[in-house]
Motif scaffolding. Structure first.
Motif, short mmCIF file in Angstrom:
data_model
loop_
_atom_site.label_atom_id
_atom_site.label_comp_id
_atom_site.label_asym_id
_atom_site.label_seq_id
_atom_site.Cartn_x
_atom_site.Cartn_y
_atom_site.Cartn_z
N VAL A 1 0.86 -1.19 0.00
CA VAL A 1 0.00 0.00 0.00
C VAL A 1 0.89 1.23 0.00
N ALA A 2 0.73 2.10 -0.98
CA ALA A 2 1.61 3.25 -1.14
C ALA A 2 0.83 4.54 -1.29
N MET A 3 1.44 5.62 -0.81
CA MET A 3 0.85 6.95 -0.95
C MET A 3 1.15 7.51 -2.33
N PHE A 4 0.10 7.92 -3.02
CA PHE A 4 0.28 8.53 -4.33
C PHE A 4 0.81 9.95 -4.17
N PHE B 1 -2.61 3.88 -3.27
CA PHE B 1 -2.89 2.76 -4.17
C PHE B 1 -2.39 1.46 -3.56
N ILE B 2 -2.99 0.37 -4.00
CA ILE B 2 -2.61 -0.97 -3.57
C ILE B 2 -2.13 -1.73 -4.79
N CYS B 3 -0.93 -2.27 -4.72
CA CYS B 3 -0.36 -3.01 -5.85
C CYS B 3 -1.11 -4.33 -6.03
N THR B 4 -1.44 -4.64 -7.28
CA THR B 4 -2.26 -5.82 -7.56
C THR B 4 -1.70 -6.70 -8.66
N GLY B 5 -0.60 -6.32 -9.29
CA GLY B 5 -0.10 -7.12 -10.39
C GLY B 5 1.36 -6.85 -10.69
N PRO B 6 1.93 -7.60 -11.63
CA PRO B 6 3.36 -7.54 -11.91
C PRO B 6 3.86 -6.19 -12.42
N GLU B 7 2.99 -5.41 -13.04
CA GLU B 7 3.45 -4.11 -13.55
C GLU B 7 3.90 -3.19 -12.42
#
Length: 216
Positions: free
Chosen positions: A144-147, A160-166
């Motif tokens: 979980v990261a601050m935009f 935002f929450i990372c959900t995939g390899p990108e």
């Protein structure tokens, strides 16, 4: 971040503009609603003219239970390594800021993003906070990261929450403070990430209902 990578990042985030409407950050921490009168759930303010002063207990463990229209997930907050960012998130959550906000940007192979009271990627809480970057940070699934706007120290309320390899492409040069990790309900996060979207803009609305802070 190179011009090419920054352009790719912003395109992937549904062409979010590089200018959030951010006001100055005060040092005494008084959180006063600005004069535009914007308000959210139960009439609570959606904008302040100063960032909150540090009020969390750094000796305690904080979690955020996020209830959405697609289910519930839990974020373990890293108060030890990112105290300013976690303090800001806790303040906004306890003020009810996030209640009723949408996930305005969804890219299944990348991330899901929320925290904008305008719902279009340009909103914020009325102030900015400094980055708390870690060169060893990993934008892995569930992080979980601050935009921010792409410029240093321009975070506010969107995360935002990372959900995939990108998302791992961000590892090369961390620019977004990772302040937590989803520890329960990752299936719900994945379900949100699967929401149909076009150019990152979801075609159906997914809302945050409540964010409850727990400490131990």
């Amino acid at each position: 971040m190179s011009i090419r990578r920054r352009a790719l990042w912003f395109h992937s985030l549904c062409l979010i503009g590089i200018a959030l409407l951010l006001a100055g950050c005060g040092s005494n921490g008084d959180s006063v609603a600005v004069s535009d009168g914007a308000s959210g759930a139960a009439g609570k303010a959606l904008s302040w003219n100063k960032a909150p002063e540090l009020s969390i207990d750094l000796d305690k463990h904080y979690e955020a239970v996020v209830t959405t229209s697609k289910g519930r997930f839990t974020i373990a907050l890293d108060a030890k390594n990112t105290p300013v960012t976690v303090n800001n998130f806790v303040f906004l959550a306890e003020e009810g800021f996030y209640n009723g906000l949408s996930f305005h940007s969804i890219i299944e192979s990348f991330m899901i993003q929320t925290g904008d009271p305008k719902g279009n990627g340009t909103g914020n809480a009325g102030y900015r906070i400094p980055d708390e970057l870690d060169a060893e940070a990993r934008y892995e699934e569930g992080a979980v990261a601050m935009f921010n706007t792409g410029s240093p120290n321009t975070g506010s309320s969107q995360f935002f929450i990372c959900t995939g390899p990108e998302a791992s492409n961000l590892d090369r040069q961390p620019n977004y403070t990772i302040f937590g990790k989803v520890t329960e309900g990752m299936d719900v996060v994945r379900a949100i990430a699967k929401t149909p979207s076009k150019d990152g803009k979801p075609l159906e609305q997914v809302l945050i209902e409540t964010v409850t802070i727990q400490q131990s």
